[in-house]
Write an enzyme that holds these catalytic residues in place. Structure first.
Site, short mmCIF file in Angstrom:
data_model
loop_
_atom_site.label_atom_id
_atom_site.label_comp_id
_atom_site.label_asym_id
_atom_site.label_seq_id
_atom_site.Cartn_x
_atom_site.Cartn_y
_atom_site.Cartn_z
CE LYS A 13 10.10 -0.85 7.11
NZ LYS A 13 9.54 0.49 7.07
NE ARG A 88 4.38 -0.52 10.47
CZ ARG A 88 4.54 -0.88 9.09
NH1 ARG A 88 4.92 -1.88 8.61
NH2 ARG A 88 4.35 0.19 8.29
NE ARG A 127 6.42 3.94 -0.60
CZ ARG A 127 6.57 3.70 0.51
NH1 ARG A 127 7.62 2.93 0.88
NH2 ARG A 127 5.35 3.79 1.30
NE ARG A 160 2.17 1.98 0.26
CZ ARG A 160 2.98 1.50 1.42
NH1 ARG A 160 3.97 0.79 1.21
NH2 ARG A 160 2.68 1.81 2.62
NE ARG A 171 2.33 4.90 5.76
CZ ARG A 171 3.01 4.83 4.64
NH1 ARG A 171 2.34 6.02 3.85
NH2 ARG A 171 3.86 4.24 4.08
P1 AMP Z 1 4.21 -0.74 4.85
O1 AMP Z 1 3.86 -1.25 3.49
O2 AMP Z 1 4.88 -1.77 5.87
O3 AMP Z 1 4.21 0.89 4.98
O4 AMP Z 1 2.42 -1.05 5.51
C1 AMP Z 1 1.42 -0.40 5.07
C2 AMP Z 1 0.30 -0.44 6.36
O5 AMP Z 1 -0.09 -1.73 6.53
C3 AMP Z 1 0.91 0.24 7.70
O6 AMP Z 1 0.63 1.57 7.66
C4 AMP Z 1 -0.18 -0.52 8.71
O7 AMP Z 1 -1.35 0.03 8.43
C5 AMP Z 1 -0.29 -1.77 7.92
N1 AMP Z 1 0.77 -2.77 8.43
C6 AMP Z 1 1.75 -3.33 7.87
N2 AMP Z 1 2.56 -4.03 8.52
C7 AMP Z 1 1.97 -4.06 9.52
C8 AMP Z 1 2.52 -4.53 11.01
N3 AMP Z 1 3.28 -5.40 11.18
N4 AMP Z 1 1.70 -4.30 12.10
C9 AMP Z 1 0.37 -3.82 11.79
N5 AMP Z 1 -0.08 -3.21 10.56
C10 AMP Z 1 0.90 -3.39 9.48
#
Ligand code: AMP
Length: 214
Positions: A13, A88, A127, A160, A171
């Site tokens: 994404k 999400r 990554r 990360r 996740r």
């Molecule tokens: P991502 O970079 O999108 O994989 O997000 C990393 C982490 O941030 C996720 O595992 C969640 O803990 C938090 N996070 C990101 N976007 C959201 C969202 N829309 N709602 C809740 N938690 C989020």
């Protein structure tokens, strides 16, 4: 253009949203990036989000919705945006619809990037982000020349904190339980566009352009 990218962690994404942003000059809005910035800055919001992120759980809706409302009000989002990692869950999707209806700018499409589970694992464990350019790379898949270019520019390949196997597993579970129902939600709204997320970044990007007619 107002787009949501849907897909499991590691589906691409962020990479595809960056490509759309570069071509169409609309911001990529990643709640994950915005939350990581808050954590790094040590703000109150970052402190509240940190534990959930480290465990691979979702951060509470009120925190995330606050961030999104603020970000979508900024001038550069008036011409459109690509949402990456938001919504999400169904509550966030409904709240987003309320915000966009309020400003008379509904979503144009939700693009689902479909990738097999084994490939997701490899993408997530490999990554890295270049500390100098911010470019997303992968130690298993990126050309050696790109990885070397980052190091030669004085950068480091940063992993990360939540890209370790245990957190990745959680996740993916959270994705299945809470985010995947959005696929049906957007299908019912007539907004869903599904693409095959396997192949090179360029190949996948051509599919994105095709379904968006962009
Ligand atoms: P991502 O970079 O999108 O994989 O997000 C990393 C982490 O941030 C996720 O595992 C969640 O803990 C938090 N996070 C990101 N976007 C959201 C969202 N829309 N709602 C809740 N938690 C989020």
């Amino acid at each position: 253009m107002r787009i949501v990218f849907l897909g499991a962690p590691g589906s691409g994404k962020g990479t595809q949203a960056q490509r759309l942003m570069a071509e169409h000059h609309i911001p990529q809005v990643s709640t994950g990036d915005l939350l990581r910035e808050s954590v790094a800055a040590g703000s109150e919001l970052g402190r509240r989000a940190k534990a959930a992120m480290a465990a691979g759980e979702l951060v509470s809706d009120d925190i995330v919705l606050g961030i999104i409302r603020e970000r979508l009000q900024q001038d550069d989002a008036a011409a459109g945006f690509v949402l990456d990692g938001f919504p999400r869950n169904l509550a966030q999707a409904t709240a987003l619809e309320g915000v966009l209806a309020g400003i008379g700018r509904p979503l144009d499409a939700a693009v689902l990037i479909d990738v097999d589970f084994e490939i997701l694992m490899k993408r997530l464990t490999g990554r890295r982000t270049c500390s100098v350019t911010g470019k997303l790379l992968n130690i298993h898949f990126s050309p050696k020349s790109e990885l070397d270019a980052c190091l030669k520019a004085g950068g480091e390949l940063v992993q990360r904190a939540d890209d370790n196997e245990e957190t990745i597993g959680n996740r993916l579970k959270v994705y299945r339980a809470q985010t995947e129902p959005l696929v049906e939600h957007y299908r019912a709204a007539g907004l869903l566009r599904t693409i095959n997320g396997q192949g090179s970044v360029d190949e996948v990007y051509q599919r994105v352009r095709q379904v968006l007619k962009a």
